[in-house]
Design an enzyme around this catalytic site. Structure first.
Site, PDB file in Angstrom:
ATOM      1  N   CYS A   6     -13.677  -8.239  18.679  1.00 15.41           N
ATOM      2  CA  CYS A   6     -14.653  -7.151  18.876  1.00 15.41           C
ATOM      3  C   CYS A   6     -15.852  -7.724  19.627  1.00 15.41           C
ATOM      4  CB  CYS A   6     -15.060  -6.548  17.535  1.00 15.41           C
ATOM      5  SG  CYS A   6     -16.037  -7.636  16.483  1.00 15.41           S
ATOM      6  N   ARG A  22     -25.181  -6.792   7.409  1.00 16.55           N
ATOM      7  CA  ARG A  22     -24.256  -5.658   7.395  1.00 16.55           C
ATOM      8  C   ARG A  22     -24.339  -4.846   6.105  1.00 16.55           C
ATOM      9  NH1 ARG A  22     -24.133  -4.574  12.297  1.00 16.55           N
ATOM     10  NH2 ARG A  22     -22.484  -5.448  13.552  1.00 16.55           N
TER      11      ARG A  22
END
Length: 177
Positions: free
Chosen positions: A61, A107
């Site tokens: 990613c 996160r």
């Protein structure tokens, strides 16, 4: 992030107002959470199927530690029964998430700044749960273990999930916690 917050609100509303129960499934669907979970599982299946046919797969990613860890972890669960054992699953989380540098603090929204919040690890755990529902005898562990890990991600009890990379864990002696 929006779908996670929507799911959180749905569950929260359900626990405080039983009238919301009749709209539960439509609310879940409109949150798009399961759409994201389905996409992650489909990508993992595609990669594992490609590997099973003897071809190579590259997963990466934008940063290398969000979707990459999700897909690679799920592929390993799909193709190697070792990672479906309790000890194997712990090894998998350690190697693909902690050592690979997943930003647990950023996160999980624990640094006070919501702009980097993204429930990537919780999505992974939900994907594992979904696979367990489809193949219940393939896993040595159960839903309680998944829920326990999900809770510990936010509890702050263990150094494993309390840092943004392995370097921070070593510097702050996180593994001794």
């Amino acid at each position: 992030t929006k779908s996670y917050k929507a799911m959180f609100n749905i569950i929260n509303d359900l626990s405080t107002d039983n009238n919301n129960a009749k709209h539960f499934y439509s609310s879940i669907e409109s949150s798009l959470w399961l759409t994201h979970i389905s996409s992650i599982i489909k990508a993992s299946y595609l990669a594992s199927n490609t590997l099973k046919h003897g071809r190579n797969v590259l997963v990466h990613c934008s940063d290398g530690w969000d979707r990459t860890s999700q897909i690679c972890s799920l592929v390993q669960l799909m193709v190697d029964s070792y990672y479906r054992t309790i000890s194997g699953f712990c090894v998998l989380v350690e190697k693909e998430w902690v050592c690979f540098g997943h930003n647990f603090i950023r996160r999980n929204g624990k640094c006070g700044d919501d702009k980097d919040f993204s429930p990537v690890f919780i999505q992974f755990l939900d994907c594992v749960y979904q696979l367990m529902q489809q193949f219940p005898t393939a896993f040595e562990f159960n839903t309680q273990m998944i829920l326990f890990i999900a809770g510990e991600v936010y509890s702050g009890k263990y150094g494993t999930f309390g840092f943004n990379c392995e370097k921070e864990i070593e510097f702050y002696k996180g593994k001794q916690r």
